[in-house]
Design a protein around this motif. Structure first.
Motif, PDB file in Angstrom:
ATOM      1  N   ILE A 209       0.835  -1.205   0.000  1.00  0.00           N
ATOM      2  CA  ILE A 209       0.000   0.000   0.000  1.00  0.00           C
ATOM      3  C   ILE A 209       0.868   1.253   0.000  1.00  0.00           C
ATOM      4  O   ILE A 209       0.564   2.245  -0.687  1.00  0.00           O
ATOM      5  CB  ILE A 209      -0.948   0.021   1.220  1.00  0.00           C
ATOM      6  CG1 ILE A 209      -1.794  -1.256   1.270  1.00  0.00           C
ATOM      7  CG2 ILE A 209      -1.839   1.255   1.171  1.00  0.00           C
ATOM      8  CD1 ILE A 209      -2.645  -1.498   0.042  1.00  0.00           C
ATOM      9  N   ALA A 210       1.971   1.230   0.750  1.00  0.00           N
ATOM     10  CA  ALA A 210       2.871   2.391   0.803  1.00  0.00           C
ATOM     11  C   ALA A 210       3.447   2.687  -0.579  1.00  0.00           C
ATOM     12  O   ALA A 210       3.498   3.850  -1.011  1.00  0.00           O
ATOM     13  CB  ALA A 210       3.992   2.137   1.812  1.00  0.00           C
ATOM     14  N   LEU A 211       3.875   1.664  -1.287  1.00  0.00           N
ATOM     15  CA  LEU A 211       4.413   1.857  -2.639  1.00  0.00           C
ATOM     16  C   LEU A 211       3.334   2.349  -3.597  1.00  0.00           C
ATOM     17  O   LEU A 211       3.567   3.253  -4.408  1.00  0.00           O
ATOM     18  CB  LEU A 211       5.002   0.535  -3.151  1.00  0.00           C
ATOM     19  CG  LEU A 211       6.320   0.098  -2.516  1.00  0.00           C
ATOM     20  CD1 LEU A 211       6.627  -1.364  -2.846  1.00  0.00           C
ATOM     21  CD2 LEU A 211       7.477   0.994  -2.987  1.00  0.00           C
ATOM     22  N   ALA A 212       2.141   1.762  -3.495  1.00  0.00           N
ATOM     23  CA  ALA A 212       1.046   2.147  -4.387  1.00  0.00           C
ATOM     24  C   ALA A 212       0.649   3.604  -4.178  1.00  0.00           C
ATOM     25  O   ALA A 212       0.483   4.365  -5.145  1.00  0.00           O
ATOM     26  CB  ALA A 212      -0.158   1.232  -4.146  1.00  0.00           C
ATOM     27  N   ASP A 213       0.511   4.008  -2.917  1.00  0.00           N
ATOM     28  CA  ASP A 213       0.138   5.395  -2.622  1.00  0.00           C
ATOM     29  C   ASP A 213       1.204   6.374  -3.096  1.00  0.00           C
ATOM     30  O   ASP A 213       0.895   7.433  -3.650  1.00  0.00           O
ATOM     31  CB  ASP A 213      -0.087   5.576  -1.114  1.00  0.00           C
ATOM     32  CG  ASP A 213      -1.415   4.986  -0.645  1.00  0.00           C
ATOM     33  OD1 ASP A 213      -2.169   4.484  -1.507  1.00  0.00           O
ATOM     34  OD2 ASP A 213      -1.683   5.019   0.573  1.00  0.00           O
ATOM     35  N   TYR A 214       2.457   6.029  -2.874  1.00  0.00           N
ATOM     36  CA  TYR A 214       3.553   6.920  -3.243  1.00  0.00           C
ATOM     37  C   TYR A 214       3.670   7.070  -4.761  1.00  0.00           C
ATOM     38  O   TYR A 214       3.871   8.170  -5.281  1.00  0.00           O
ATOM     39  CB  TYR A 214       4.866   6.393  -2.678  1.00  0.00           C
ATOM     40  CG  TYR A 214       6.059   7.248  -3.011  1.00  0.00           C
ATOM     41  CD1 TYR A 214       6.310   8.431  -2.308  1.00  0.00           C
ATOM     42  CD2 TYR A 214       6.935   6.885  -4.024  1.00  0.00           C
ATOM     43  CE1 TYR A 214       7.406   9.234  -2.623  1.00  0.00           C
ATOM     44  CE2 TYR A 214       8.029   7.679  -4.341  1.00  0.00           C
ATOM     45  CZ  TYR A 214       8.267   8.846  -3.638  1.00  0.00           C
ATOM     46  OH  TYR A 214       9.349   9.640  -3.955  1.00  0.00           O
ATOM     47  N   ILE A 215       3.519   5.963  -5.480  1.00  0.00           N
ATOM     48  CA  ILE A 215       3.724   5.979  -6.931  1.00  0.00           C
ATOM     49  C   ILE A 215       2.503   6.503  -7.685  1.00  0.00           C
ATOM     50  O   ILE A 215       2.640   7.318  -8.616  1.00  0.00           O
ATOM     51  CB  ILE A 215       4.071   4.560  -7.436  1.00  0.00           C
ATOM     52  CG1 ILE A 215       5.446   4.145  -6.918  1.00  0.00           C
ATOM     53  CG2 ILE A 215       4.045   4.490  -8.973  1.00  0.00           C
ATOM     54  CD1 ILE A 215       5.771   2.677  -7.133  1.00  0.00           C
ATOM     55  N   ALA A 216       1.315   6.052  -7.293  1.00  0.00           N
ATOM     56  CA  ALA A 216       0.122   6.366  -8.088  1.00  0.00           C
ATOM     57  C   ALA A 216      -0.919   7.203  -7.351  1.00  0.00           C
ATOM     58  O   ALA A 216      -1.954   7.546  -7.933  1.00  0.00           O
ATOM     59  CB  ALA A 216      -0.521   5.065  -8.562  1.00  0.00           C
ATOM     60  N   GLY A 217      -0.679   7.493  -6.078  1.00  0.00           N
ATOM     61  CA  GLY A 217      -1.633   8.308  -5.334  1.00  0.00           C
ATOM     62  C   GLY A 217      -2.668   7.492  -4.580  1.00  0.00           C
ATOM     63  O   GLY A 217      -3.252   7.981  -3.609  1.00  0.00           O
ATOM     64  N   SER A 218      -2.897   6.267  -5.009  1.00  0.00           N
ATOM     65  CA  SER A 218      -3.840   5.382  -4.330  1.00  0.00           C
ATOM     66  C   SER A 218      -3.628   3.959  -4.829  1.00  0.00           C
ATOM     67  O   SER A 218      -3.039   3.743  -5.900  1.00  0.00           O
ATOM     68  CB  SER A 218      -5.300   5.796  -4.600  1.00  0.00           C
ATOM     69  OG  SER A 218      -5.619   5.562  -5.966  1.00  0.00           O
ATOM     70  N   GLU A 219      -4.127   2.996  -4.050  1.00  0.00           N
ATOM     71  CA  GLU A 219      -4.022   1.613  -4.494  1.00  0.00           C
ATOM     72  C   GLU A 219      -4.835   1.398  -5.766  1.00  0.00           C
ATOM     73  O   GLU A 219      -4.412   0.684  -6.683  1.00  0.00           O
ATOM     74  CB  GLU A 219      -4.514   0.656  -3.396  1.00  0.00           C
ATOM     75  CG  GLU A 219      -4.358  -0.811  -3.773  1.00  0.00           C
ATOM     76  CD  GLU A 219      -4.849  -1.762  -2.700  1.00  0.00           C
ATOM     77  OE1 GLU A 219      -4.387  -2.922  -2.687  1.00  0.00           O
ATOM     78  OE2 GLU A 219      -5.712  -1.354  -1.880  1.00  0.00           O
ATOM     79  N   GLU A 220      -5.986   2.027  -5.846  1.00  0.00           N
ATOM     80  CA  GLU A 220      -6.840   1.885  -7.022  1.00  0.00           C
ATOM     81  C   GLU A 220      -6.110   2.316  -8.294  1.00  0.00           C
ATOM     82  O   GLU A 220      -6.162   1.627  -9.321  1.00  0.00           O
ATOM     83  CB  GLU A 220      -8.115   2.717  -6.839  1.00  0.00           C
ATOM     84  CG  GLU A 220      -9.089   2.595  -7.994  1.00  0.00           C
ATOM     85  CD  GLU A 220     -10.339   3.440  -7.784  1.00  0.00           C
ATOM     86  OE1 GLU A 220     -11.216   3.427  -8.681  1.00  0.00           O
ATOM     87  OE2 GLU A 220     -10.448   4.114  -6.729  1.00  0.00           O
TER      88      GLU A 220
END
Length: 324
Positions: free
Chosen positions: A164-175
């Motif tokens: 989740i940390a990587l997803a939020d950092y890279i794309a702004g959200s997991e979605e």
């Protein structure tokens, strides 16, 4: 008169003998020429078109029977040429559980300009994970860690908060990050795959096949950073603001494998997975002899506390190759 007749008969006999000698000579000459021509033709044919030996490629199905697997689905491929050497329900829809995280790590690597970039863990990144009994790497809210540490946190201890940390950092959200995952799956030709999350937590619309997972892993292993992470047994995170002594991660696959080895080779790396719906799952890379092999298995009965049937399947398959 009688003398003339005898002379005439004598000349006829000599003429007949001469004709017979000529016929015999001509026949002998033609036989010699024909034999010589055949020999020359055979030599020329062999020189121009040397015989091609039959392939020495072993029939792996003679050594590996999918009926011997505990897993309901499996596929074995040779890394160098993607040759399928064994398969069992390889195109059947399955749930990937934490094997999902191989795609999470690959997409993150490809979208991180700097793997040493610091990322801050927040409380929101843990939302729903404890309730779902998701596995964790051990990071805490407020902790600042490098991207590379999160990548190892995803792959080795299967940390959901790292995903989740990587997803939020890279794309702004997991979605948003999941969109990148599905886009990558399409690029790789994973035609029977759809992701709903980064962690592999169960969802009816989060599915794939072991054949697609083999495509994913083979392509991911061509990325040097991914291969390093995938084949690591133990990794130490340097001290952080929340862990002054750092954190040490161990690969769940190597922990379950223990000291067991395979004939004429070694298991180089792997990723485990488990949910009630997916069963015990394993994606692994092994080197047997001079070749590397990828094995994906899913749907083995059991759980974290039972006999590790997915590990048993890997040992059975890789040992079968080593014993050929």
């Amino acid at each position: 008169m009688e003398r003339k007749v005898r002379k005439k008969k004598s000349r006829i006999r000599r003429f007949v003998k001469f004709l017979m000698m000529v016929v015999i000579a001509v026949f002998a000459y033609r036989s010699f020429i024909t034999q010589g021509s055949n020999q020359i033709s055979e030599i020329e044919y062999e020189d121009r078109f040397p015989s091609i030996p039959l392939s020495k490629e072993p029939d792996f199905t003679a050594f590996i029977s999918s009926d011997q697997l505990y897993s309901s689905n499996g596929i074995l491929i040779r890394f160098t040429d993607d040759a399928v050497l064994m398969e069992k329900n390889s195109e059947e829809k399955i749930y990937p559980a934490s094997l999902t995280k191989m795609m999470t790590v690959l997409v993150a690597i490809e979208n991180l300009p700097d793997l040493d970039e610091k990322i801050k863990i927040t409380w929101s990144m843990f939302e729903g994970l404890y309730e779902a009994n998701a596995s964790m790497a051990g990071f805490q809210a407020g902790e600042e860690v490098r991207a590379i540490d999160l990548l190892y946190g995803v792959m080795l201890p299967s940390g959901a908060e790292s995903c989740i940390a990587l997803a939020d950092y890279i794309a702004g959200s997991e979605e948003n990050f999941v969109r990148l995952m599905n886009q990558k799956a399409k690029e790789l030709g994973m035609t029977d795959t759809h992701f709903e999350n980064t962690t592999g937590l169960h969802s009816e619309n989060h599915y794939t096949t072991v054949k697609d997972l083999a495509v994913l892993l083979r392509n991911a292993l061509k990325n040097a950073a991914f291969r390093d992470i995938f084949t690591t047994f133990c990794y130490s995170v340097p001290p952080t603001n929340k862990h002054p002594d750092g954190i040490t991660f161990y690969s769940t696959m190597f922990e379950r494998l223990g000291i067991q080895s395979i004939v004429d080779g070694e298991i180089l790396g792997g990723k485990t997975g488990y949910t009630d719906e997916a069963g015990l799952c394993l994606a692994s890379l092994a080197k047997v002899g001079e070749e590397e092999y990828i094995l994906i298995t899913t749907g083995a009965k059991g759980n974290h506390f039972s006999e590790q049937y997915h590990i048993a399947d890997a040992l059975t398959v890789y040992n079968s190759i080593g014993k050929k």
